[in-house]
Design an enzyme around this catalytic site. Structure first.
Site, PDB file in Angstrom:
ATOM      1  N   ASP A  90       4.207  -7.702   3.163  1.00 43.64           N
ATOM      2  CA  ASP A  90       4.025  -6.338   2.692  1.00 43.64           C
ATOM      3  C   ASP A  90       5.146  -5.911   1.751  1.00 43.64           C
ATOM      4  O   ASP A  90       6.293  -6.357   1.870  1.00 43.64           O
ATOM      5  CB  ASP A  90       3.962  -5.370   3.885  1.00 43.64           C
ATOM      6  CG  ASP A  90       2.722  -5.576   4.721  1.00 43.64           C
ATOM      7  OD1 ASP A  90       1.648  -5.793   4.142  1.00 43.64           O
ATOM      8  OD2 ASP A  90       2.832  -5.525   5.964  1.00 43.64           O
ATOM      9  N   HIS A 101      -2.354 -11.960   3.399  1.00 47.13           N
ATOM     10  CA  HIS A 101      -1.464 -12.379   4.491  1.00 47.13           C
ATOM     11  C   HIS A 101      -1.975 -13.676   5.124  1.00 47.13           C
ATOM     12  O   HIS A 101      -1.222 -14.614   5.349  1.00 47.13           O
ATOM     13  CB  HIS A 101      -1.429 -11.314   5.589  1.00 47.13           C
ATOM     14  CG  HIS A 101      -0.697 -10.064   5.231  1.00 47.13           C
ATOM     15  ND1 HIS A 101       0.571 -10.067   4.717  1.00 47.13           N
ATOM     16  CD2 HIS A 101      -1.052  -8.750   5.357  1.00 47.13           C
ATOM     17  CE1 HIS A 101       0.968  -8.822   4.522  1.00 47.13           C
ATOM     18  NE2 HIS A 101       0.004  -8.013   4.896  1.00 47.13           N
ATOM     19  N   HIS A 147      -6.166  -7.075   1.287  1.00 48.80           N
ATOM     20  CA  HIS A 147      -4.740  -7.009   1.631  1.00 48.80           C
ATOM     21  C   HIS A 147      -4.451  -7.967   2.788  1.00 48.80           C
ATOM     22  O   HIS A 147      -3.496  -8.757   2.741  1.00 48.80           O
ATOM     23  CB  HIS A 147      -4.387  -5.568   2.010  1.00 48.80           C
ATOM     24  CG  HIS A 147      -2.963  -5.375   2.436  1.00 48.80           C
ATOM     25  ND1 HIS A 147      -2.039  -4.729   1.649  1.00 48.80           N
ATOM     26  CD2 HIS A 147      -2.302  -5.708   3.575  1.00 48.80           C
ATOM     27  CE1 HIS A 147      -0.878  -4.687   2.276  1.00 48.80           C
ATOM     28  NE2 HIS A 147      -1.017  -5.275   3.457  1.00 48.80           N
ATOM     29  N   GLU A 148      -5.270  -7.911   3.830  1.00 53.55           N
ATOM     30  CA  GLU A 148      -5.060  -8.771   4.992  1.00 53.55           C
ATOM     31  C   GLU A 148      -5.357 -10.235   4.669  1.00 53.55           C
ATOM     32  O   GLU A 148      -4.710 -11.139   5.203  1.00 53.55           O
ATOM     33  CB  GLU A 148      -5.912  -8.305   6.170  1.00 53.55           C
ATOM     34  CG  GLU A 148      -5.551  -6.921   6.691  1.00 53.55           C
ATOM     35  CD  GLU A 148      -4.065  -6.787   6.944  1.00 53.55           C
ATOM     36  OE1 GLU A 148      -3.487  -7.653   7.628  1.00 53.55           O
ATOM     37  OE2 GLU A 148      -3.459  -5.823   6.441  1.00 53.55           O
TER      38      GLU A 148
END
Length: 913
Positions: free
Chosen positions: A167, A160, A156-157
C-alpha cells in the site's frame, strides 16, 4: 504497533487451518485462469451473492486491463459454493478447487462493521500473497462510501496477491515533513485535496482545519487528507483507487519515494509498476491489440470427500521396516484422520496394481476397522506407479467421477515410466498427495502433487523422527470444517537403551479434546506404557497390536483440559508417540498451526524460508515457542527457532506468522519439514491482526467544496482483547527438493539478511538515535562482522549511490547476535543538519568473509526547531499550521508575524494540494 484490523472473518478458520495456500491461477494469453473464489458455508444462502461476485470481477477486468497497459485481464473464475447451499442444475463438482487453495474467501465479518477488504501477504516485496478476504456486505456494494467501487478495490487487492506490491498510504503516519513542509502520505504527489479533522463528542460532530503541533512540526492527531473529487492525476491504484481519475499504478516517473508507506519500506523505494514489471507475469506477456472478452464463470459445489490410498508394496518396502511403518501410518489415517462420511478405497501396487478395497463410506468404527485390514502385509516385485494410479481411477469411477477426488500415493522406489501417465492425471481432475519414503523414491514423484495441487511430503528411514506418521497425519480434508479435522498435538520419538525411559507431557487445551488418540509405536518389543491425565489418574485400556507393533488409546468423550504425562520404557529399540485430537466444540475454533516452505525447490545458495501460521479462528497467537525440524536425505536434522519479530525472514511483527531462513543445506535431494509450537504463560491470543495489505478506508469525500465524513475507521483496543493460552501442536510443513549443493566442506556463500526495520529519531536536539533488529552472519543466523551506516540529505543519492554517500563512524558499534535489538546514537558530521533538513539513513551488514547484505530500508529524520512564538489562531477560512522551517522572531510586531504566516500558509497549501 499501529492500529489493528478488526477480527475479520472469525468463521474463516472453521474451514481453514491457516491461510497458506497453493493457488491454481495460470496466465494464458494475457488472461488469468483458474481463479478460485470460495464462499464460506456460514454465509447465509443467497443466490444474489453469486451474481454480485460475477459483477465485481466483470467490472474489475477492464480496469485491470487499462491499468496494466493492456496486458492482463480476468479470463475465467470458479466460484466455490458451500455444500449446505441448495443444489442447482448449473452447479458441478470441483476438480482441483478447494477451500484450502482458494484465492479469495468471502465470509461474514466479525464484528459486523469489519468489512475491510485485505490480502494476507507473508512474503517479501514481489512475492505472491496468500489470499484475498472479502465480505458479503462489501461485494453487495453496501460499503461504497468506505472503500469505493468493488471492481476497483478488487484490482487493488489483486496487485497485492499476484505481484506482491504494498500500500501507498499509511494509517499510522498520514503526514510527513519534506524540506520543512508538511506533505500528505500519497502517491503520486500530484493528488490534491483538503486537510481537516473531524471532532465528535456526545453524538455530534464538527470539522475544522487541522492545527499545527509545535513539537513535531506536523498536524494534530486525527487530521485527514481528503482528495478532491475532481483530479487530473492518474496514479496510484495502491493509494486511492476510489478516486475517479486514478487508473494507473505509480511509475518511476511519478512515484513518491519520500512517503513513509509500506511500498517504499518493503520494496526499497521502487514504484509499484517497477515491481509489477519485474514479475514473471509481465515478462511472459506483451500488450494486446484488441479488447479482451468478459470473464467466464463456473459454479462449483463442494461434495463428499472421496479418497483412494495407492500404496507401494514392492520388494524394497521389505527393507528398513518400511512396510510395517506404512501399516502404522495407514492405521492412524484410517482410524483418526479421515473424516466421517468420507468415501475411502485402497489399491496396492508392485509391478502391477491390486485392488484391496472398493470405496467404503466411513460411518462407524467398524468401517474404519474393515479398511485397516486391507493394508498390505507382504512386499515383493517391482514398482509401477502408473498402474496403481490407473487402478485408483477405476475404483473411484465405479461410484463417482474422479473430479475432486483425492489419491494418497506412497512409494519408496524408482520408476522411470511415471511420466507416461501425467496426461491421464491431469485429465482426471483428481488431487494427488505424494509421500516419498526413503532416499530412492522416484524423483518425478513431486510432479504429480504439483500438477494437481496436492500435498508433497517426504519421510526418511529415521524412525525416531516419526516422518511417515506425520505425513499421513497432515492429510485432513481441504474442504471440511476445521472442527472435523484431526489436529496433531504431539509427535516425537527416541531410541532407548538399557531400560531407559522416554518421558514427557502433552497439553490438551480447551479448544480441543474430542476424539483424542494416543498412539505408540515400537521396533522390536512392546514397551511399558504409563499415561496420566491432568488429575493424576492413570489411564489404562491401550489396544495393543503386536503384529503392527503399535498401541493406541482413544480417550472417550472430551479429554480433560490440562497437562497429560507419559512415561515409556524400553531397551535397544526406537519408540514414537503421536497424539491427535479434534475441536472440543463446533462453535469454538481450535488453535491451529499450518506450516510451509516458501518454495517447493531450493537451489543452493538461495535460502529457503519456513513459515508457521498460528491462529485460533481469526485471532493470531503471539509469543509462542515455535521450532522447525528440517531433515535431509542424509538423516541430518536442523532445528530452527521461528520468530514473529518483523525482521529477517519475517514480514510483519505480531501477525501470528512465525518465520526463519534455512541455509544449512548438507546434500541434494529431499528435505522434510515439521513444526512444533508450544504456548505457555507468556503466550497470548490477539483479537485483531496487524495492518495487512488492503484497501484504504475512505475517511470522507468532498462534495460542493465541503467534506462529507464517514464514521471513523473501526478499530479494536488491543490491550483489552488479549488472553493467555497454553497449548501444544505439531504440523507437517511438507517437503522440498534441494539442488546445486556442493560436496563438503560447503562454502560460506550466505550474506547477512537485509535489515528491514531500521528506525530513526532525533534525540537531544541534533543527535540521531537508530534502532533495528540485528541480522546474522548467514542471513538471520549467527552474528554479523560489522555494520556500514551511510547518510545523505538526498534519498535518491543514498539509494542509487550508497557507496558514495557519507559514512558514519561505527568503530564503537559491535554487532550483536542475530535477532537482538541494536541501538546506535550518533551526531551527523560533515553534513549540513539545520532546521528543515531531511536526513536519510541506511545500513548494510557485512559478514566475516566480506559478504554484504542488501541495503536496509531507508530511515528518515527531519530536523524541526519549534517557533519561539506562535501566532494567534487564524480565521476559520485559513489553515492554522505555520511553516515548520521558519522560526518566529519575538521582536517582530504581531501584525508582521501574521503577514508572514499567511505567506507560509500559501506555501503549505501548495505542498499539500
Amino acid at each position: 504497533m499501529g492500529p489493528f484490523r478488526s477480527s475479520v472473518f472469525i468463521l474463516i478458520l472453521h474451514l481453514l487451518e491457516g491461510a497458506l495456500s497453493n493457488s491454481l491461477i495460470q496466465l494464458n494469453n494475457n488472461g488469468y485462469e483458474g481463479i478460485v473464489i470460495a464462499i464460506d458455508p456460514n454465509v447465509p444462502e443467497d443466490e444474489t451473492l453469486i451474481q454480485q461476485i460475477k459483477d465485481m470481477v466483470t467490472q474489475a477486468s477492464p480496469y485491470l486491463f487499462e491499468a496494466t497497459g493492456k496486458r492482463f485481464y480476468f479470463k475465467n473464475v470458479a466460484i466455490l459454493i458451500p455444500e449446505t447451499w441448495k443444489t442447482e442444475a448449473d452447479y458441478v463438482r470441483p476438480k482441483l478447487e478447494t477451500y484450502k487453495n482458494a484465492d479469495v474467501l468471502v465470509a461474514e465479518s466479525t464484528p459486523p462493521d469489519g468489512d475491510e477488504p485485505y490480502t494476507e501477504h507473508i512474503g517479501k516485496c514481489g512475492d505472491k500473497g496468500e489470499r484475498i478476504y472479502l465480505t458479503p456486505n462489501f461485494i453487495a456494494g453496501k460499503k461504497l462510501n468506505e472503500y469505493g467501487p468493488q471492481g476497483r478495490a478488487f484490482v487493488h487487492e489483486w496487485a497485492h496477491l499476484r505481484w506482491g506490491v504494498f500500500d501507498e498510504y499509511n494509517n499510522d503516519e498520514k503526514f510527513y515533513l519534506s524540506n520543512g513542509k508538511i506533505q500528505a502520505v500519497r502517491c503520486s504527489v500530484g493528488i490534491t485535496g483538503k486537510t481537516e479533522v473531524n471532532k465528535c463528542q456526545g453524538g455530534s460532530c464538527y470539522s475544522k482545519r487541522c492545527t499545527f503541533n509545535k513539537v513535531t512540526g506536523l498536524y494534530e492527531k486525527g487530521c485527514e487528507f481528503i482528495p478532491h473529487s475532481s483530479q487530473t492525476e492518474k496514479a496510484s491504484i495502491m493509494f486511492a483507487q476510489h478516486v475517479g481519475s486514478v487508473v494507473e499504478f505509480c511509475t518511476e516517473q511519478n512515484h513518491n519515494k519520500e512517503a513513509p508507506n509500506m511500498q517504499n519500506t518493503k520494496c526499497n523505494l521502487r514504484s509499484t509498476w517497477e515491481v509489477i514489471r519485474d514479475s514473471e507475469d509481465f515478462k511472459e506477456t506483451t500488450p494486446m491489440t484488441t479488447q479482451p472478452p468478459n470473464p467466464t464463470f463456473s459454479l462449483l459445489q463442494i461434495g463428499q470427500r472421496i479418497v483412494c490410498l495407492v500404496l507401494d508394496k514392492s520388494g524394497s518396502m521389505a527393507t528398513g521396516n518400511r512396510l510395517n511403518r506404512l501399516n502404522q501410518a495407514g492405521q492412524l489415517f484410517l482410524l483418526q484422520i479421515i473424516e466421517l462420511r468420507s468415501w475411502v478405497g485402497m489399491v496396492t501396487f508392485d509391478s502391477a496394481a491390486h485392488v484391496q478395497s472398493e470405496l467404503i463410506q466411513i460411518n462407524s468404527g467398524s468401517d474404519r476397522d474393515t479398511l485397516t485390514k486391507s493394508l498390505p502385509t507382504a512386499a515383493s516385485g517391482g514398482t509401477s506407479i502408473c498402474s496403481g494410479l490407473r487402478s485408483a481411477f477405476t475404483v473411484i469411477k465405479k461410484k463417482y467421477p474422479t473430479d475432486g477426488s483425492e489419491i494418497v500415493l506412497l512409494t519408496d522406489g524408482e520408476d522411470n515410466t511415471i511420466s507416461t501417465c501425467f496426461n491421464e492425471v491431469k485429465q482426471s481432475g483428481a488431487i494427488i498427495h505424494t509421500v516419498a519414503l526413503g532416499p530412492s523414491a522416484a524423483r518425478e514423484l513431486e510432479e504429480l502433487s504439483k500438477m494437481t495441487g496436492g500435498l508433497q511430503t517426504y519421510a526418511s528411514d529415521q524412525v525416531q523422527n516419526n516422518g511417515l506418521i506425520d505425513a499421513f497425519g497432515a492429510l485432513s480434508s481441504g474442504n471440511g470444517a476445521v472442527s472435523q479435522h484431526s489436529i496433531q498435538l504431539e509427535s516425537k520419538g527416541s531410541t532407548l537403551q538399557n531400560s531407559q525411559w522416554m518421558n514427557g507431557t502433552v497439553i490438551v487445551d480447551s479448544t480441543v479434546g474430542k476424539d483424542t488418540l494416543f498412539l505408540i509405536t515400537w521396533t522390536t518389543q512392546p514397551p511399558q506404557i504409563l499415561l496420566w491425565d491432568p488429575s493424576g489418574q492413570k489411564q489404562d485400556g491401550f489396544v495393543v497390536d503386536k503384529n503392527t507393533k503399535m498401541a493406541f488409546l482413544q480417550i472417550p468423550g472430551i479429554a480433560k483440559v490440562g497437562t497429560w504425562k507419559y512415561s515409556l520404557q524400553a531397551s535397544s529399540q526406537t519408540l514414537t508417540l503421536t497424539v491427535t485430537s479434534r475441536a472440543s466444540n463446533a462453535t469454538l475454533p481450535p488453535i491451529t498451526v499450518t506450516s510451509k516452505m516458501n518454495k517447493d525447490t531450493g537451489k543452493f545458495p538461495s535460502p529457503m524460508i519456513v513459515y508457521a501460521n498460528i491462529r485460533q479462528g481469526a485471532s493470531p497467537i503471539l509469543r509462542a515457542s515455535v521450532t522447525a525440524l528440517i531433515e535431509s536425505e542424509n538423516g541430518k536434522t536442523v532445528t530452527l527457532e521461528l520468530l514473529d519479530n518483523g525482521a529477517g525472514a519475517d514480514a510483519a511483527k505480531g501477525d501470528g506468522v512465525y518465520s526463519r531462513y534455512f541455509t544449512t543445506y548438507d546434500t541434494n535431494g529431499r528435505y522434510s519439514v515439521k513444526v512444533r509450537a508450544l504456548g505457555g504463560v507468556n503466550t497470548v491470543r490477539r483479537r485483531a491482526i496487524p495492518q495487512q495489505s488492503g484497501v484504504m478506508y475512505i475517511p470522507g469525500w468532498i462534495e460542493n467544496d465541503e467534506i462529507q465524513w464517514n464514521p471513523p475507521r473501526p478499530e479494536i483496543d488491543d490491550d483489552v482483547q488479549r488472553k493467555h493460552v497454553c497449548f501444544s501442536r505439531t504440523s507437517s510443513g511438507g517437503s522440498f527438493v534441494a539442488s546445486g549443493v556442493p560436496n563438503a566442506p560447503i562454502p560460506d556463500l550466505f550474506p547477512p539478511c537485509q535489515i528491514t526495520d531500521l528506525k530513526a529519531e532525533i534525540h537531544g536536539g541534533t543527535l540521531i538515535n537508530l534502532t533495528w533488529t540485528a541480522p546474522g552472519d548467514d542471513y538471520d543466523h549467527g552474528t554479523a562482522h560489522k555494520y556500514i551506516i551511510r547518510i545523505s540529505t538526498s534519498i535518491l543519492d543514498l539509494t542509487d549511490k550508497f557507496n558514495e554517500s557519507l559514512q558514519v563512524n561505527t568503530t564503537a558499534l559491535i554487532p550483536k547476535e542475530a535477532n537482538s535489538e541494536e541501538v546506535f546514537l550518533f551526531k551527523p558530521e560533515n553534513i549540513t543538519f539545520e532546521n528543515g533538513t531531511d536526513l536519510f539513513i541506511a545500513i548494510q551488514a557485512v559478514d566475516k568473509v566480506d559478504l554484504k547484505s542488501e541495503i536496509s530500508n531507508i530511515a528518515r529524520v527531519s530536523l524541526f526547531i519549534p517557533p519561539q512564538t506562535l501566532p494567534e489562531t487564524p480565521s476559520p477560512d485559513e489553515t492554522s499550521a505555520p511553516c515548520p522551517n521558519i522560526s518566529i522572531n519575538s521582536t517582530i510586531p504581531g501584525i508582521h508575524i501574521l503577514k508572514i504566516m499567511w505567506k507560509w500558509i500559501g506555501e503549505l497549501q501548495l505542498s499539500i494540494g
